[in-house]
Write a protein that holds these residues in place. Sequence first.
Motif, PDB file in Angstrom:
ATOM      1  N   TYR A   1       0.801  -1.219   0.000  1.00  0.00           N
ATOM      2  CA  TYR A   1       0.000   0.000   0.000  1.00  0.00           C
ATOM      3  C   TYR A   1       0.841   1.281   0.000  1.00  0.00           C
ATOM      4  O   TYR A   1       0.380   2.324  -0.466  1.00  0.00           O
ATOM      5  CB  TYR A   1      -0.911   0.028   1.239  1.00  0.00           C
TER       6      TYR A   1
ATOM      7  N   ILE B   1      -9.023   4.272   2.825  1.00  0.00           N
ATOM      8  CA  ILE B   1      -8.944   3.093   1.971  1.00  0.00           C
ATOM      9  C   ILE B   1     -10.275   2.849   1.267  1.00  0.00           C
ATOM     10  O   ILE B   1     -10.326   2.289   0.174  1.00  0.00           O
ATOM     11  CB  ILE B   1      -8.508   1.848   2.776  1.00  0.00           C
TER      12      ILE B   1
ATOM     13  N   MET C   1      -9.526  -1.305  -3.647  1.00  0.00           N
ATOM     14  CA  MET C   1      -9.002  -1.731  -2.355  1.00  0.00           C
ATOM     15  C   MET C   1     -10.087  -1.866  -1.293  1.00  0.00           C
ATOM     16  O   MET C   1      -9.785  -2.147  -0.140  1.00  0.00           O
ATOM     17  CB  MET C   1      -7.933  -0.758  -1.855  1.00  0.00           C
TER      18      MET C   1
END
Length: 283
Positions: free
Chosen positions: A58, A237, A243
């Motif tokens: 990430y 996120i 994601m």
Amino acid sequence: YSALAPGISFLALPFVGLGFVLDGKFTLFGDAMLLSELFVALCNSVAAYVVFKLASMYFTEKTAVFVAFAYAFSTISWPFATYFFESDVAAMLDLLAVYLAVRMARSRSPSVGACISCGAALGTALTMDYVNAVLIPIVSLFLLYTFRKNVSGFAKGFAGLLITAAVGVGLLALYNQVAFGNPLITTQQAYEHNSSLFGSFSYPILNGLYLDLFSPLRGVFVYCPILVLGAVGFYFISKRRGMVSEGLLLAACFIGTLIPYSIWFDAAGGEAFGQRFLIPVIP
């Protein structure tokens, strides 16, 4: 026997057994104690490395290193790495299972070996802490959703995951049969003289959530304030396309452990620095 699940005793046996040999007798101190603590510290070191590997998916490498060191030294995993307890070992196994699941999801064509490894981590984690059983359906649903368009192609790998995870259940049943003459009686039940495994979940949930998250006694946001950034991160996120499912997996793993331990009859967990029950999902 101990009230704890028996897995850590078996995994740590090479270390603790060597300690007993060096001590020349059974003792809770001496080399046996030092080597048992070494085992837990090594497991937490592995967990920190897996945090780095997961975070690298990430963030930049520098940020991933920061996240790994934050887990290792800015959360309650650090003091528990100096004590023979199952929490840090369970964290390593839970984290490894989640890392493998996310990596499989991104590969789009996971190998059977990766699935078996993920299942083995889940099954072994279950032998560390009974509540870790909740991660098996959570990880399974994540992978089934990820490969929903190719379930038939994923079937062999998914079967491998479930079979290896089931080995952990079978080993617990075998242990219970040998120890208590009944595969369905756990060490926790025997310790409490409780006929029902679920009878121990009786604490008021709202009180438990406050205790585990915000209270000065056991709140993880009090003892590990850096986790506030993690909580905020779930908002960001959700804004990153592609994601969302991974974010839901991470959130589900945390909540799936938080809720059972928020209604656990001994919600405070005895004498401890912070809420030791939540260490396996702090990563």
